[in-house]
Design an enzyme around this catalytic site. Structure first.
Site, PDB file in Angstrom:
ATOM      1  N   GLU A  95       0.795  -1.231   0.000  1.00 45.06           N
ATOM      2  CA  GLU A  95       0.000   0.000   0.000  1.00 45.06           C
ATOM      3  C   GLU A  95       0.826   1.279   0.000  1.00 45.06           C
ATOM      4  O   GLU A  95       0.380   2.290  -0.496  1.00 45.06           O
ATOM      5  CB  GLU A  95      -1.072   0.034   1.096  1.00 45.06           C
ATOM      6  CG  GLU A  95      -0.609  -0.097   2.518  1.00 45.06           C
ATOM      7  CD  GLU A  95      -0.599  -1.530   2.973  1.00 45.06           C
ATOM      8  OE1 GLU A  95       0.339  -2.244   2.564  1.00 45.06           O
ATOM      9  OE2 GLU A  95      -1.490  -1.950   3.735  1.00 45.06           O
ATOM     10  N   CYS A 176      -9.817  15.504  -3.014  1.00 45.76           N
ATOM     11  CA  CYS A 176      -9.889  16.868  -3.521  1.00 45.76           C
ATOM     12  C   CYS A 176      -8.486  17.481  -3.585  1.00 45.76           C
ATOM     13  O   CYS A 176      -7.728  17.412  -2.629  1.00 45.76           O
ATOM     14  CB  CYS A 176     -10.782  17.707  -2.607  1.00 45.76           C
ATOM     15  SG  CYS A 176     -10.738  19.463  -2.972  1.00 45.76           S
ATOM     16  N   CYS A 179      -8.616  20.893  -1.025  1.00 49.73           N
ATOM     17  CA  CYS A 179      -8.620  20.845   0.446  1.00 49.73           C
ATOM     18  C   CYS A 179      -8.254  19.469   0.999  1.00 49.73           C
ATOM     19  O   CYS A 179      -8.150  19.301   2.212  1.00 49.73           O
ATOM     20  CB  CYS A 179      -9.982  21.285   0.988  1.00 49.73           C
ATOM     21  SG  CYS A 179     -11.302  20.097   0.705  1.00 49.73           S
ATOM     22  N   CYS A 189     -15.981  18.158  -4.804  1.00 53.17           N
ATOM     23  CA  CYS A 189     -15.649  18.014  -3.387  1.00 53.17           C
ATOM     24  C   CYS A 189     -16.841  18.450  -2.530  1.00 53.17           C
ATOM     25  O   CYS A 189     -17.354  19.553  -2.702  1.00 53.17           O
ATOM     26  CB  CYS A 189     -14.423  18.859  -3.050  1.00 53.17           C
ATOM     27  SG  CYS A 189     -14.081  18.948  -1.290  1.00 53.17           S
ATOM     28  N   CYS A 192     -15.499  21.773  -0.318  1.00 55.08           N
ATOM     29  CA  CYS A 192     -15.173  23.074  -0.911  1.00 55.08           C
ATOM     30  C   CYS A 192     -15.744  23.258  -2.312  1.00 55.08           C
ATOM     31  O   CYS A 192     -15.647  24.334  -2.890  1.00 55.08           O
ATOM     32  CB  CYS A 192     -13.665  23.306  -0.914  1.00 55.08           C
ATOM     33  SG  CYS A 192     -12.775  22.315  -2.123  1.00 55.08           S
ATOM     34  N   ASP A 222      -0.646  -4.604   4.490  1.00 54.41           N
ATOM     35  CA  ASP A 222      -0.302  -4.808   5.904  1.00 54.41           C
ATOM     36  C   ASP A 222      -1.034  -6.013   6.514  1.00 54.41           C
ATOM     37  O   ASP A 222      -2.153  -6.335   6.125  1.00 54.41           O
ATOM     38  CB  ASP A 222      -0.632  -3.550   6.718  1.00 54.41           C
ATOM     39  CG  ASP A 222       0.360  -2.430   6.436  1.00 54.41           C
ATOM     40  OD1 ASP A 222       1.409  -2.711   5.824  1.00 54.41           O
ATOM     41  OD2 ASP A 222       0.084  -1.288   6.816  1.00 54.41           O
ATOM     42  N   TYR A 423       5.725  -4.884  12.606  1.00 58.37           N
ATOM     43  CA  TYR A 423       4.446  -4.201  12.424  1.00 58.37           C
ATOM     44  C   TYR A 423       4.007  -3.531  13.726  1.00 58.37           C
ATOM     45  O   TYR A 423       4.006  -4.152  14.786  1.00 58.37           O
ATOM     46  CB  TYR A 423       3.386  -5.187  11.933  1.00 58.37           C
ATOM     47  CG  TYR A 423       2.163  -4.511  11.373  1.00 58.37           C
ATOM     48  CD1 TYR A 423       2.292  -3.435  10.503  1.00 58.37           C
ATOM     49  CD2 TYR A 423       0.884  -4.948  11.696  1.00 58.37           C
ATOM     50  CE1 TYR A 423       1.177  -2.804   9.974  1.00 58.37           C
ATOM     51  CE2 TYR A 423      -0.237  -4.330  11.166  1.00 58.37           C
ATOM     52  CZ  TYR A 423      -0.083  -3.254  10.312  1.00 58.37           C
ATOM     53  OH  TYR A 423      -1.196  -2.639   9.802  1.00 58.37           O
TER      54      TYR A 423
HETATM   55 ZN   LIG Z   1     -12.232  20.218  -1.323  1.00 52.99          ZN
END
Ligand SMILES: [Zn+2]
Length: 759
Positions: A95, A176, A179, A189, A192, A222, A423
């Protein structure tokens, strides 16, 4: 000076090679060996006299013959026979980009190419040609649907054969670019309104194209339920494109652990995935419903039509917020004025009543004597604490290093991805034989011939794949810093002093857990604090104190010390205070993030993967603030208190028998911490709270039972039962829906909507 035969890569793997190094400085050789071992864990030089040279040369020549034949276009019989295990191309998906790069570095210098939005590292490990890349975390999440006939907050309900089935609707995650908000539904978004975003669709498509190119896909996310869910999502997305998909599980990012994982490939564990789905659905359902409820009530009690934002609540989040409020208000209720007398590391509290009783107008420091009279002295064994679990690590990082839990978790994540620690999300204190080997290697380095005296191997638990948090190599923080500075270890991110400090703490705690106990000397003292007024003495404080005065045999304390030694003599002494001040004191301590995490672990309402996240959420929402210069303490904001009261009303605190005047305490609290109002009108909010408390209804009772500690604990246990196969995923989700339908949905939605959504 080196000579030999180099290894070569061919269709059947790697040919045998031989390097002969002529040594005139054994220290240089040891240094080289040490450095090579960072990349090849079991690297070792052999003395030429111990090697069956004739045999080696025969093997080398045999391999070379194979290469010669291949060059001539012939396919040696041996290779035809081994067709199945010839070099495979494998797409290896993790990941995090850091993890991808670290793994690639174990197998020589990788070639790097950009593939769509992905960075792909290519390395050869003999039998496999690996394409290593990172998904960047989760790729799918639940669609943010409202409650409707078709969807219960993103989960469809369908009826087959008289049974209700639940179909969670997952889709690509978007982030987004303005933001940073993550969302699933729509192409704008929700916060915003910006319409430029990064979508996990690009990641998935690039992975799909790569999957077509390779013989096998190995998913190496993981090793916990969350990693399993990410792995499952990737497997589902790649299934139509890949010939074969397997899962690799490893608890440390080291060459040895990864090679071992290749030998133990498995399928995706459906039970872990189901448990994670159930957690997500539960989180979504209750979270959305409570949020609608609390926002609606807030609007109502404040006399407004609609609020400009939504307030959040949740099964774990809300009891944690409640605990923080409970402690803050309990502290306010029990504050008392006292004189605090300090001497060295010891502090004594003299209640104001005592000062008043003797009518002392001004307490002068120089008139105070602290008398220590030894009663008995005895030797005691002190055993090392176990190696770190997640909660212990977070709590110690805060206490010792003053690093917040959220920050410590982020740093630990990076240390794990860079291959330095095992881990970091774990409940286990177990140490594997590999771990014990690392302790032995390091302690031998430190204590030489005396290692037998100090090294006391302990496994700290039985079985299972999970392990405590420990270093992956016998390299302490000082050496690690040097290796990085010299460029021997290359790290893709900048390691800060905080990284090294946390590594050091983990390292020492682990080494201590593999060392002999300490022998200490304790003395029990009668202590009296006396005050000289003219020719008389007044006793201000009297009591017993058990103090560690000496370390007889240090044992593990040489590496990790959990105690403080106060070097008092073993005969009567009179000591002058180092400081005296007036303070408001309470037996209730404001909690640090670490304290709250320990509490979550104790009442079983969190898991290693969620401890820090929950606290981060309520801090981000400004329901609680962190105050304090050194250790940071959590206190509720006025909004936090309001949201909590809106949910549970005056049924608070949870377990308190005796009720008290809540509003009065809240006002006192506000006076003490006036800044907690933030940018809202505190007086207005207090008025609102008053309305809430006076109009506390039956609803609050219902909600309180849903977000109580006991209900939360019970549910988390059920999720674990899904993991272990003892409980049925579908039935538990059905039960959750029943609970929602009975308790909260009727409070926020019309009868029509509720009856169509419910069973
Ligand atoms: Zn945004």
């Amino acid at each position: 000076q080196a000579s030999g035969r180099t290894s070569r890569l061919y269709i059947g793997g790697i040919t045998r090679g031989l390097s002969i190094v002529i040594v005139d400085d054994i220290r240089l050789l040891k240094g080289l060996e040490k450095r090579l071992r960072f990349y090849v864990d079991d690297f070792k030089f052999y003395d030429l006299r111990e090697v069956a040279l004739e045999q080696e040369l025969t093997n080398i020549d045999r391999d070379r013959e194979v290469i010669k034949m291949l060059k001539l276009g012939a396919l040696p019989e041996d290779i035809v026979k081994r067709r199945e295990e010839l070099v495979k191309t494998v797409l290896f998906v993790v990941e995090s980009p850091n993890k991808a790069r670290t793994i690639a570095s174990f197998f020589g210098r990788p070639s790097v190419r950009d593939y769509g939005v992905l960075k792909v590292y290519e390395v050869n490990i003999g039998k496999m040609h690996l394409l290593i890349t990172a998904s960047g975390g989760h790729v799918f999440d639940l669609v943010e649907d409202e409650l409707s006939q078709d969807s219960i907050y993103g989960v469809e309900k369908r009826n087959y054969g008289g049974i209700t089935w639940f179909v969670p609707r997952y889709d690509f995650i978007k982030r987004c670019l303005n933001c940073g908000t993550q969302f699933v539904k729509g192409d704008k978004c929700p916060i915003c309104g910006f319409s430029n975003f990064k979508s996990s669709k690009d990641v998935v498509e690039a992975l799909q194209r790569l999957a077509v190119e390779v013989d096998e896909v190995i998913i190496a996310t993981d090793p916990d339920a969350e990693g399993e869910k990410i792995g499952y999502d990737i497997a589902v997305a790649l299934a139509p494109y890949a010939k074969s998909i397997k899962r690799a599980e490893f608890h440390e990012v080291t060459r040895r652990a990864i090679l071992t994982a290749f030998e133990n490939l498995r399928d995706i564990n459906a039970q872990l995935v189901k448990a994670q789905l159930a957690r997500r659905i539960e989180d979504r359902w209750l979270g959305f419903a409570l949020s609608e409820y609390v926002t609606k009530r807030y609007a109502k009690v404040s006399g407004r039509e609609k609020l400009d934002k939504r307030y959040s609540a949740g099964r774990v989040q809300t009891p944690v917020l409640g605990k923080i409020i409970e402690l803050a208000l309990a502290k306010i209720r029990t504050l008392r004025k006292s004189k605090v007398v300090k001497v060295g590391a010891l502090t004594f509290e003299i209640p104001e009543e005592v000062i008043e009783k003797y009518n002392l107008k001004k307490v002068k420091q120089k008139r105070i004597d602290i008398v220590f009279k030894p009663v008995k002295s005895y030797t005691d064994s002190l055993y090392p604490p176990p190696p770190f679990t997640t909660d212990e690590m977070l709590s110690e990082a805060q206490r010792v290093l003053l690093i917040s839990s959220v920050e410590a978790m982020r740093i630990a994540q990076e240390l794990f991805e860079l291959g330095f620690i095992t881990y970091h999300r774990t409940d286990s204190t177990r140490i594997s034989s590999a771990g014990i080997g690392i302790a032995k290697e390091y302690l031998t380095k430190v204590f030489g011939d005396e290692v037998g005296h100090y090294f006391t191997p302990r496994t700290w638990g039985e079985g299972g794949a999970h392990e405590a948090i420990r270093p992956t190599r016998a390299i302490d923080a000082t050496e690690l810093r040097e290796l990085i500075a010299e460029g021997i270890i290359e790290v893709p991110i900048r390691l800060t002093p905080q990284h090294l400090k946390l590594y050091d703490l983990i390292f020492r705690r682990f080494m201590a857990s593999q060392m002999r106990p300490a022998t200490i000397e304790r003395v029990l003292y009668d202590v009296e604090i006396v005050y000289r007024v003219e020719n008389t003495y007044i006793c201000l404080w009297k009591g017993n104190l058990d103090i560690v005065v000496n370390i007889i045999e240090p044992g593990f304390i040489l590496i990790y010390s959990p105690i403080q030694v106060v070097a008092l003599p073993k005969h009567e002494v009179i000591v002058k205070p180092s400081n005296i001040r007036t303070a408001e004191i309470s037996d209730v301590k404001l909690p640090s993030q670490g304290d709250i995490i320990k509490w979550m672990k104790m009442v079983e309402i969190g898991r290693p993967s969620t401890y820090a996240k929950i606290i981060e959420t309520i801090q981000k929402r400004r329901y609680v603030y962190a105050i304090g210069k050194k250790v940071q303490y959590l206190i509720p904001s006025i909004t936090g208190i309001l949201i909590y009261m809106l949910l549970v009303g005056n049924r608070f605190p949870d377990e308190e028998e005796e009720r008290y005047d809540l509003l009065h305490i809240v006002e006192k609290y506000l006076n003490k911490y006036s800044f907690i109002a933030g940018d809202v009108d505190a007086l207005q909010l207090v008025k609102t709270i008053e309305t809430v408390l006076s109009g506390a209804s039956k609803d609050a009772e219902v909600i309180a039972s849903m977000v109580s500690v006991s209900r939360t604990t019970e549910l988390l246990k059920k999720m674990e039962q899904i993991e272990s196969g003892e409980a049925d995923y579908r039935e538990i989700i059905e039960d959750l829906l029943r609970e929602m339908c009975k308790n909260i949905l009727p409070l926020v939605h019309s009868h029509d909507v509720v009856s169509s959504a419910c069973l």
